[in-house]
Motif scaffolding. Structure first.
Motif, PDB file in Angstrom:
ATOM      1  N   PRO A   1      -2.237  -2.505  -9.505  1.00 26.39           N
ATOM      2  CA  PRO A   1      -1.439  -3.712  -9.784  1.00 26.39           C
ATOM      3  C   PRO A   1      -0.052  -3.368 -10.300  1.00 26.39           C
ATOM      4  O   PRO A   1       0.167  -2.289 -10.840  1.00 26.39           O
ATOM      5  N   ARG A   2       0.872  -4.268 -10.110  1.00 28.50           N
ATOM      6  CA  ARG A   2       2.228  -4.137 -10.633  1.00 28.50           C
ATOM      7  C   ARG A   2       2.539  -5.361 -11.480  1.00 28.50           C
ATOM      8  O   ARG A   2       1.810  -6.356 -11.437  1.00 28.50           O
ATOM      9  N   GLU A   3       3.651  -5.277 -12.238  1.00 27.41           N
ATOM     10  CA  GLU A   3       4.036  -6.409 -13.091  1.00 27.41           C
ATOM     11  C   GLU A   3       4.274  -7.653 -12.237  1.00 27.41           C
ATOM     12  O   GLU A   3       4.643  -7.542 -11.061  1.00 27.41           O
TER      13      GLU A   3
ATOM     14  N   SER B   1       0.824  -1.227   0.000  1.00 25.53           N
ATOM     15  CA  SER B   1       0.000   0.000   0.000  1.00 25.53           C
ATOM     16  C   SER B   1       0.852   1.269   0.000  1.00 25.53           C
ATOM     17  O   SER B   1       0.328   2.374  -0.079  1.00 25.53           O
ATOM     18  N   ARG B   2       2.169   1.113   0.081  1.00 25.21           N
ATOM     19  CA  ARG B   2       3.038   2.300   0.007  1.00 25.21           C
ATOM     20  C   ARG B   2       2.912   2.936  -1.376  1.00 25.21           C
ATOM     21  O   ARG B   2       2.997   2.256  -2.378  1.00 25.21           O
ATOM     22  N   ARG B   3       2.626   4.217  -1.427  1.00 21.09           N
ATOM     23  CA  ARG B   3       2.547   4.919  -2.710  1.00 21.09           C
ATOM     24  C   ARG B   3       3.372   6.188  -2.643  1.00 21.09           C
ATOM     25  O   ARG B   3       3.581   6.746  -1.574  1.00 21.09           O
ATOM     26  N   SER B   4       3.804   6.631  -3.810  1.00 19.58           N
ATOM     27  CA  SER B   4       4.434   7.951  -3.867  1.00 19.58           C
ATOM     28  C   SER B   4       3.341   8.981  -3.623  1.00 19.58           C
ATOM     29  O   SER B   4       2.319   8.989  -4.320  1.00 19.58           O
ATOM     30  N   VAL B   5       3.552   9.827  -2.644  1.00 22.30           N
ATOM     31  CA  VAL B   5       2.554  10.845  -2.298  1.00 22.30           C
ATOM     32  C   VAL B   5       3.046  12.181  -2.847  1.00 22.30           C
ATOM     33  O   VAL B   5       4.137  12.641  -2.512  1.00 22.30           O
ATOM     34  N   ARG B   6       2.209  12.775  -3.708  1.00 19.92           N
ATOM     35  CA  ARG B   6       2.633  14.022  -4.377  1.00 19.92           C
ATOM     36  C   ARG B   6       1.742  15.201  -4.046  1.00 19.92           C
ATOM     37  O   ARG B   6       2.003  16.316  -4.511  1.00 19.92           O
ATOM     38  N   VAL B   7       0.682  14.934  -3.273  1.00 21.78           N
ATOM     39  CA  VAL B   7      -0.206  16.046  -2.896  1.00 21.78           C
ATOM     40  C   VAL B   7      -0.279  16.082  -1.377  1.00 21.78           C
ATOM     41  O   VAL B   7      -0.687  15.092  -0.741  1.00 21.78           O
TER      42      VAL B   7
ATOM     43  N   LEU C   1      13.979  13.160  -0.759  1.00 21.48           N
ATOM     44  CA  LEU C   1      12.621  12.662  -0.502  1.00 21.48           C
ATOM     45  C   LEU C   1      11.747  13.826  -0.069  1.00 21.48           C
ATOM     46  O   LEU C   1      12.103  14.563   0.864  1.00 21.48           O
ATOM     47  N   MET C   2      10.615  13.993  -0.762  1.00 24.11           N
ATOM     48  CA  MET C   2       9.618  14.952  -0.287  1.00 24.11           C
ATOM     49  C   MET C   2       8.820  14.265   0.819  1.00 24.11           C
ATOM     50  O   MET C   2       8.569  13.071   0.748  1.00 24.11           O
ATOM     51  N   LEU C   3       8.417  15.045   1.788  1.00 25.57           N
ATOM     52  CA  LEU C   3       7.658  14.473   2.916  1.00 25.57           C
ATOM     53  C   LEU C   3       6.552  15.442   3.328  1.00 25.57           C
ATOM     54  O   LEU C   3       6.772  16.655   3.348  1.00 25.57           O
TER      55      LEU C   3
ATOM     56  N   ALA D   1       5.473  10.202   1.305  1.00 22.12           N
ATOM     57  CA  ALA D   1       6.764  10.630   0.765  1.00 22.12           C
ATOM     58  C   ALA D   1       6.808  10.386  -0.733  1.00 22.12           C
ATOM     59  O   ALA D   1       6.038   9.575  -1.274  1.00 22.12           O
ATOM     60  N   CYS D   2       7.707  11.083  -1.396  1.00 18.73           N
ATOM     61  CA  CYS D   2       7.947  10.830  -2.819  1.00 18.73           C
ATOM     62  C   CYS D   2       9.411  11.130  -3.120  1.00 18.73           C
ATOM     63  O   CYS D   2       9.946  12.165  -2.684  1.00 18.73           O
ATOM     64  N   TRP D   3      10.049  10.232  -3.849  1.00 17.03           N
ATOM     65  CA  TRP D   3      11.438  10.450  -4.250  1.00 17.03           C
ATOM     66  C   TRP D   3      11.525  11.669  -5.162  1.00 17.03           C
ATOM     67  O   TRP D   3      10.693  11.840  -6.060  1.00 17.03           O
ATOM     68  N   GLY D   4      12.551  12.450  -4.954  1.00 14.78           N
ATOM     69  CA  GLY D   4      12.753  13.637  -5.783  1.00 14.78           C
ATOM     70  C   GLY D   4      13.826  13.388  -6.823  1.00 14.78           C
ATOM     71  O   GLY D   4      14.949  13.887  -6.714  1.00 14.78           O
ATOM     72  N   GLY D   5      13.497  12.610  -7.848  1.00 19.17           N
ATOM     73  CA  GLY D   5      14.479  12.240  -8.867  1.00 19.17           C
ATOM     74  C   GLY D   5      14.987  13.432  -9.661  1.00 19.17           C
ATOM     75  O   GLY D   5      16.181  13.531  -9.967  1.00 19.17           O
ATOM     76  N   LEU D   6      14.078  14.343  -9.993  1.00 15.99           N
ATOM     77  CA  LEU D   6      14.501  15.523 -10.764  1.00 15.99           C
ATOM     78  C   LEU D   6      15.417  16.390  -9.908  1.00 15.99           C
ATOM     79  O   LEU D   6      16.448  16.884 -10.365  1.00 15.99           O
ATOM     80  N   PHE D   7      15.027  16.542  -8.650  1.00 20.93           N
ATOM     81  CA  PHE D   7      15.865  17.331  -7.749  1.00 20.93           C
ATOM     82  C   PHE D   7      17.254  16.702  -7.626  1.00 20.93           C
ATOM     83  O   PHE D   7      18.275  17.393  -7.665  1.00 20.93           O
TER      84      PHE D   7
ATOM     85  N   ASN E   1       9.198  19.709  -6.533  1.00 21.63           N
ATOM     86  CA  ASN E   1       9.116  19.299  -5.121  1.00 21.63           C
ATOM     87  C   ASN E   1       7.688  19.317  -4.586  1.00 21.63           C
ATOM     88  O   ASN E   1       7.467  19.149  -3.381  1.00 21.63           O
ATOM     89  N   ARG E   2       6.741  19.519  -5.480  1.00 17.37           N
ATOM     90  CA  ARG E   2       5.313  19.321  -5.198  1.00 17.37           C
ATOM     91  C   ARG E   2       4.793  20.108  -3.992  1.00 17.37           C
ATOM     92  O   ARG E   2       3.935  19.601  -3.264  1.00 17.37           O
ATOM     93  N   ASP E   3       5.360  21.268  -3.755  1.00 18.74           N
ATOM     94  CA  ASP E   3       4.925  22.081  -2.600  1.00 18.74           C
ATOM     95  C   ASP E   3       5.003  21.288  -1.290  1.00 18.74           C
ATOM     96  O   ASP E   3       4.219  21.539  -0.357  1.00 18.74           O
TER      97      ASP E   3
END
Ligand SMILES: Cc1cc2nc3c(=O)[nH]c(=O)nc-3n(C[C@H](O)[C@H](O)[C@H](O)COP(=O)(O)O)c2cc1C
Length: 263
Positions: free
Chosen positions: A254-256, A89-95, A240-242, A208-214, A168-170
């Motif tokens: 679903p995932r592969e 259930s872990r997801r990248s959280v961007r909002v 990591l954004m938090l 949280a969300c990884w900040g790859g661009l950053f 960085n999604r605010d």
């Protein structure tokens, strides 16, 4: 130079430390009591395994004794079902909600990540914790201008220019993991530490969300590197954004299928 000492009165001659030492630095001294090999002074990585596993509390490494090691409470172990639920259930959280992350929570998360594995137990991970939203927004603008410069992700750069922070999604907090030139495996060590925090975040009401661009900009854009002002020779290996998630994921996408070869 490392010093491993054995209290022969407390030693139960169970040989557990000999089996456990990652570098085979303890051998039977002839009477069943472990003795450090000559190379131990150089090779011991101070991981504390021999101290932490000895049932007789008979070992000390560089002055670290059993008393310095917290006891493991089996009653606090999590079940396989709970761990499965956590990771599925872990997801990248961007909002994020427009709320700061409390300092105490950040300190707990960073403290916990100290127990993540590191190559040769070098523990090279340093953190830069940003909680000033204006500063985070300024860094996003620097990333956007770098993206424009290198001609990549231009729609993201456009959005940032128009005030929508797609970098960085605010986020109210940005955790930056960095390490110096003496680290052995800084990419892995920083990534594992960040992954530990990302996995733990939901238990603290955070997403949280990884900040790859950053990360890419922090490694390649000189003005951003200067702006971060890390210690001499340090490199950013992860970010990591938090923040508190504004929305709750109701389902697990679903995932592969696992790509695995069994032999
Ligand atoms: C190394 C790495 C860099 C990433 N960089 C970004 C990023 O810059 N912006 C972003 O929105 N998501 C980023 N992500 C998140 C991925 O897009 C996300 O993990 C993927 O789409 C799967 O979604 P999930 O994490 O919710 O399962 C990154 C993830 C990783 C592991």
């Amino acid at each position: 130079m490392n010093t491993i000492s054995i209290d022969s009165d407390k030693c139960r001659k169970d040989e557990i430390c000999m089996e456990e030492c990652p570098f085979n630095l303890l051998v039977d001294g002839g009477d069943g009591i472990p003795t450090p090999v000559e190379a131990a002074g150089e090779m011991c990585v101070n991981c504390g395994h021999c101290v932490a596993i000895c049932p007789g509390d008979a070992i000390a490494v560089n002055g670290m004794t059993a008393e310095d090691c917290d006891e493991v409470d089996p009653a606090k172990a999590v079940s396989a079902e709970q761990v499965e639920q956590l990771f599925r259930s872990r997801r990248s959280v961007r909002v994020y909600k427009d709320e700061p992350v409390e300092r105490e929570t950040l300190e707990r998360l960073l403290d916990m990540a100290r127990w993540a594995p590191t190559a040769r137990n070098k523990q090279p991970v340093h953190w830069l914790v940003l909680t000033d939203r204006d500063e985070i927004a300024e860094l996003s603008r620097m990333v956007a201008s770098w993206l424009r410069e290198v001609g990549r992700y231009l729609p993201i750069a456009d959005a940032v220019d128009k005030g929508k922070d797609m970098v960085n999604r605010d986020a109210p907090c940005l955790l930056i993991a960095h390490a110096g030139p003496d680290a052995l495996k800084p990419v892995e060590d920083c990534s594992i530490a960040l992954t530990t925090i990302e996995a733990a975040a939901p238990a603290f009401g955070l997403g949280a969300c990884w900040g790859g661009l950053f990360m890419a900009a922090a490694q390649n854009c000189e003005p951003l590197r200067d702006r971060l002002n890390l210690p001499e020779g340090h490199t950013v290996y992860g970010a990591l954004m938090l923040g508190r998630p504004k929305f709750r994921f109701r389902r697990i996408p679903p995932r592969e299928a696992v790509k695995v070869t069994w032999r």
